[in-house]
Design a protein around this motif. Structure first.
Motif, PDB file in Angstrom:
ATOM      1  N   GLU A  77      38.011  22.279  75.243  1.00  0.00           N
ATOM      2  CA  GLU A  77      38.569  23.014  76.387  1.00  0.00           C
ATOM      3  C   GLU A  77      37.875  22.621  77.680  1.00  0.00           C
ATOM      4  N   ARG A 137      28.412  20.303  75.973  1.00  0.00           N
ATOM      5  CA  ARG A 137      28.089  20.313  74.538  1.00  0.00           C
ATOM      6  C   ARG A 137      26.683  20.872  74.338  1.00  0.00           C
ATOM      7  N   LEU A 195      26.786  24.648  74.932  1.00  0.00           N
ATOM      8  CA  LEU A 195      27.540  25.391  73.929  1.00  0.00           C
ATOM      9  C   LEU A 195      26.856  25.373  72.558  1.00  0.00           C
ATOM     10  N   ASP A 196      26.167  24.283  72.269  1.00  0.00           N
ATOM     11  CA  ASP A 196      25.462  24.165  70.992  1.00  0.00           C
ATOM     12  C   ASP A 196      24.120  24.886  71.002  1.00  0.00           C
ATOM     13  N   PRO A 237      34.821  28.220  75.739  1.00  0.00           N
ATOM     14  CA  PRO A 237      34.047  28.308  74.509  1.00  0.00           C
ATOM     15  C   PRO A 237      33.964  27.040  73.660  1.00  0.00           C
ATOM     16  N   SER A 238      34.774  26.033  73.959  1.00  0.00           N
ATOM     17  CA  SER A 238      34.722  24.809  73.161  1.00  0.00           C
ATOM     18  C   SER A 238      34.606  23.587  74.061  1.00  0.00           C
ATOM     19  N   VAL A 239      34.024  22.534  73.515  1.00  0.00           N
ATOM     20  CA  VAL A 239      33.852  21.285  74.249  1.00  0.00           C
ATOM     21  C   VAL A 239      35.221  20.695  74.610  1.00  0.00           C
TER      22      VAL A 239
END
Length: 106
Positions: A42, A101, A104-105, A38-40
């Motif tokens: 990670e 990125r 996810l963005d 869920p995060s860049v």
């Protein structure tokens, strides 16, 4: 579901040394079926850990600009089996992270 392997397509048009495309493909294979974290941050940690495992080299501490790995030698020339660590640090891993990125963005 977004998968980590989606980040590997398309392959770069430019590589550092002849072993690099084989590392790219081996990393993709290692990550098959894994959901995109869920995060860049990670994603970046996962990619670096996978690179380290596939190449058997700690990208953060290795000072050599490149390493030779027999498993990535395919009989294709002078740099066959060589992995360009600087290219992975400066372009290839950042490309994968940028792709993450964007996903996810977006």
């Amino acid at each position: 579901m977004r998968l980590v392997t989606d980040l590997f397509d398309p392959e770069p048009v430019r590589w550092g040394l002849r072993g690099d495309p084989w590392v790219w493909r081996a990393m993709c294979e290692q990550l098959t079926g894994l959901a995109l974290p869920p995060s860049v941050g990670e994603v970046e940690r996962l990619l670096i850990a996978t690179f380290d495992r596939v190449v058997k080299c700690d990208l953060a501490t290795e000072t050599a600009p490149w390493v030779f790995r027999e498993e990535f030698a395919r009989g294709s020339g002078m740099s066959d089996g060589s992995v360009h660590l600087e290219m992975w640090r400066s372009e290839l891993l950042p490309t994968l992270v940028d792709r993450a990125r964007s996903r996810l963005d977006g």
